[in-house]
Scaffold this motif. Structure first.
Motif, PDB file in Angstrom:
ATOM      1  N   GLU A  90     -17.108 -32.725  55.376  1.00 57.63           N
ATOM      2  CA  GLU A  90     -16.835 -32.218  56.717  1.00 57.63           C
ATOM      3  C   GLU A  90     -18.016 -32.421  57.666  1.00 57.63           C
ATOM      4  N   PHE A  91     -17.667 -32.780  58.900  1.00 56.70           N
ATOM      5  CA  PHE A  91     -18.631 -32.877  60.000  1.00 56.70           C
ATOM      6  C   PHE A  91     -18.081 -32.080  61.176  1.00 56.70           C
ATOM      7  N   TYR A  92     -18.965 -31.429  61.913  1.00 54.51           N
ATOM      8  CA  TYR A  92     -18.548 -30.732  63.118  1.00 54.51           C
ATOM      9  C   TYR A  92     -18.388 -31.742  64.256  1.00 54.51           C
ATOM     10  N   VAL A  93     -17.417 -31.453  65.140  1.00 60.32           N
ATOM     11  CA  VAL A  93     -17.114 -32.327  66.275  1.00 60.32           C
ATOM     12  C   VAL A  93     -17.811 -31.789  67.518  1.00 60.32           C
ATOM     13  N   ARG A  94     -18.670 -32.609  68.103  1.00 60.22           N
ATOM     14  CA  ARG A  94     -19.371 -32.226  69.334  1.00 60.22           C
ATOM     15  C   ARG A  94     -18.528 -32.549  70.572  1.00 60.22           C
ATOM     16  N   ASP A  95     -17.859 -33.706  70.537  1.00 60.80           N
ATOM     17  CA  ASP A  95     -17.128 -34.141  71.726  1.00 60.80           C
ATOM     18  C   ASP A  95     -16.157 -35.246  71.320  1.00 60.80           C
ATOM     19  N   ILE A  96     -15.074 -35.381  72.091  1.00 61.79           N
ATOM     20  CA  ILE A  96     -14.113 -36.475  71.914  1.00 61.79           C
ATOM     21  C   ILE A  96     -13.885 -37.116  73.271  1.00 61.79           C
ATOM     22  N   LYS A  97     -14.165 -38.403  73.382  1.00 59.84           N
ATOM     23  CA  LYS A  97     -13.911 -39.149  74.611  1.00 59.84           C
ATOM     24  C   LYS A  97     -12.661 -39.994  74.384  1.00 59.84           C
ATOM     25  N   TYR A  98     -11.536 -39.485  74.860  1.00 58.73           N
ATOM     26  CA  TYR A  98     -10.260 -40.138  74.597  1.00 58.73           C
ATOM     27  C   TYR A  98     -10.158 -41.483  75.305  1.00 58.73           C
ATOM     28  N   LEU A  99     -10.696 -41.590  76.512  1.00 57.73           N
ATOM     29  CA  LEU A  99     -10.611 -42.847  77.243  1.00 57.73           C
ATOM     30  C   LEU A  99     -11.421 -43.941  76.556  1.00 57.73           C
ATOM     31  N   ASP A 100     -12.627 -43.593  76.077  1.00 62.28           N
ATOM     32  CA  ASP A 100     -13.486 -44.568  75.395  1.00 62.28           C
ATOM     33  C   ASP A 100     -13.175 -44.676  73.912  1.00 62.28           C
ATOM     34  N   GLN A 101     -12.302 -43.801  73.398  1.00 58.44           N
ATOM     35  CA  GLN A 101     -11.962 -43.754  71.977  1.00 58.44           C
ATOM     36  C   GLN A 101     -13.219 -43.556  71.128  1.00 58.44           C
ATOM     37  N   GLN A 102     -13.963 -42.496  71.414  1.00 55.55           N
ATOM     38  CA  GLN A 102     -15.173 -42.167  70.676  1.00 55.55           C
ATOM     39  C   GLN A 102     -15.178 -40.689  70.323  1.00 55.55           C
ATOM     40  N   ILE A 103     -15.750 -40.383  69.146  1.00 57.03           N
ATOM     41  CA  ILE A 103     -15.903 -39.012  68.700  1.00 57.03           C
ATOM     42  C   ILE A 103     -17.346 -38.825  68.239  1.00 57.03           C
TER      43      ILE A 103
END
Length: 376
Positions: A90-103
């Protein structure tokens, strides 16, 4: 004649019961279809500001239809959003950029370099945005100067763990009193120059991206896609319409059958009537075909979209049937006269069941026939 408590013959009571049952079943089926077609919502993990939507899904809160395989997210303690990678935990999610398709991911225990030593993305849909070779070294603490950044969570009072992208610096330090632990390709936030003889703490977030599904075009238009191919959605909608209609037709047929069978005044035992000694044959029912035949469908123009995605005629960039974006190399079929275009597989299946254009409700077959009958 025996009658039911309602005052009607038992045969008619049975027909009414069957018809009511089919109507109830059709209503429940339509209700199920409407529930299944509800739009995918956006979930939040408590006060965490990371929105969770397609292709991601919050486990236990959003439907499985609203996510892509491998994009399940969990909601942990203290409103933390986490992603579980198959081989790396498991890793914690800091941010999701849906337009750039990056997590952006970070380590829950606060020692990301330790996780990087065993990171394995092979069974997940994610890949690193940037990767670079890093050499990990174990050096005596006394030779570590302020010039080098040691990895504190891996170091102790006698040994310092260093990481550098410079092969020259790694070889220079290994020739003294340092020992090379391993050389790995690891995800980094940005690439450094190979000639920079520096070490890195490697405590910046992991930046991952995904290649499928491609949601960039949909995000630019402010839309939220729902999982599933356009043709599958079209088939579900067709089934939701066709099955209740078929059930209603069966119910009406059963009711009419019992009405005619048990009503003597409506029965006619003579299929032929004699008129002046001449046998008159009753007209046979005419079968009506609602769709078009394959030869007519195949006669309509097909094109393959190029890189410009330009669709001929009065069309936009989205198919009206499957609601999917037109992409390069898609096969498009154009209906004559009205010039409305669709994905070939979608419109072919539509025209087999319905001869009307889905957009303007005009019949291409009727227009073709009228054009053939017009004088030249």
């Amino acid at each position: 004649m025996n009658c039911s408590p309602l005052g009607i013959p038992p045969s008619q009571a049975l027909a009414l019961f069957i018809m009511d049952t089919l109507i109830l079943f059709s209503f429940l089926f339509l209700l199920l279809c409407a529930t299944a077609a509800e739009p995918c919502s956006i979930a939040m993990c408590g006060k965490n500001k990371v929105p969770i939507r397609f292709p991601f899904r919050q486990q236990g809160k959003q439907s499985r239809n609203c996510r892509y395989p491998g994009f399940d997210l969990g909601c942990g303690s203290q409103n933390t959003v986490y992603l579980k990678l198959p081989y790396s935990g498991e890793f914690y999610v800091r941010d999701i950029k849906y337009l750039d398709q990056q997590i952006s991911l970070y380590d829950p225990s606060g020692c990301l370099p330790k996780r990087l030593l065993s990171l394995n993305l092979s069974a997940s849909p994610f890949v690193a945005v940037f990767i670079q070779n890093y050499t990990f070294l174990n050096c005596p603490t006394q030779i570590t100067t302020s010039r080098f950044n040691a990895i504190d969570c891996l170091s102790n009072s006698t040994s310092s763990i260093l990481a550098t992208s410079s092969a020259r610096l790694a070889n220079k330090m290994a020739s003294s009193s340092c020992r090379i632990i391993t050389v790995l390709l690891i995800p980094v936030s940005w690439r450094t120059k190979d000639d920079e003889e520096l070490t890195a703490a490697l405590d910046a977030d992991i930046q991952l991206t995904w290649n499928a599904p491609q949601c960039g075009n949909c995000e630019e238009q402010g839309g939220i896609r729902r999982k599933g191919r356009g043709l599958q959605v079209f088939r579900v909608i067709s089934l939701c319409i066709a099955l209740p209609a078929l059930s209603g037709a069966i119910g009406i047929t059963v009711f009419a059958y019992f009405q005619d069978r048990f009503n003597p005044s409506r029965r006619n035992p003579y299929p032929m009537q004699l008129n002046n000694g001449t046998a008159e044959v009753l007209p046979q029912p005419v079968l009506v075909v609602t769709g078009l035949d394959e030869s007519t469908i195949e006669s309509y123009e097909k094109i393959v979209l190029g890189e410009s995605w330009r669709i001929p005629g009065p069309n936009d960039s989205t198919s009206p049937i499957c609601l999917s974006e037109y992409l390069s190399q898609d096969i498009i079929r154009c209906i004559p006269k009205c010039k409305h275009s669709f994905h070939a597989e979608c419109i072919d299946e539509w025209l087999r069941m319905n001869s009307m254009c889905p957009v303007c409700q005009k019949s291409p077959a009727a227009e073709d026939a009228s054009s053939r009958n017009d004088p030249v």
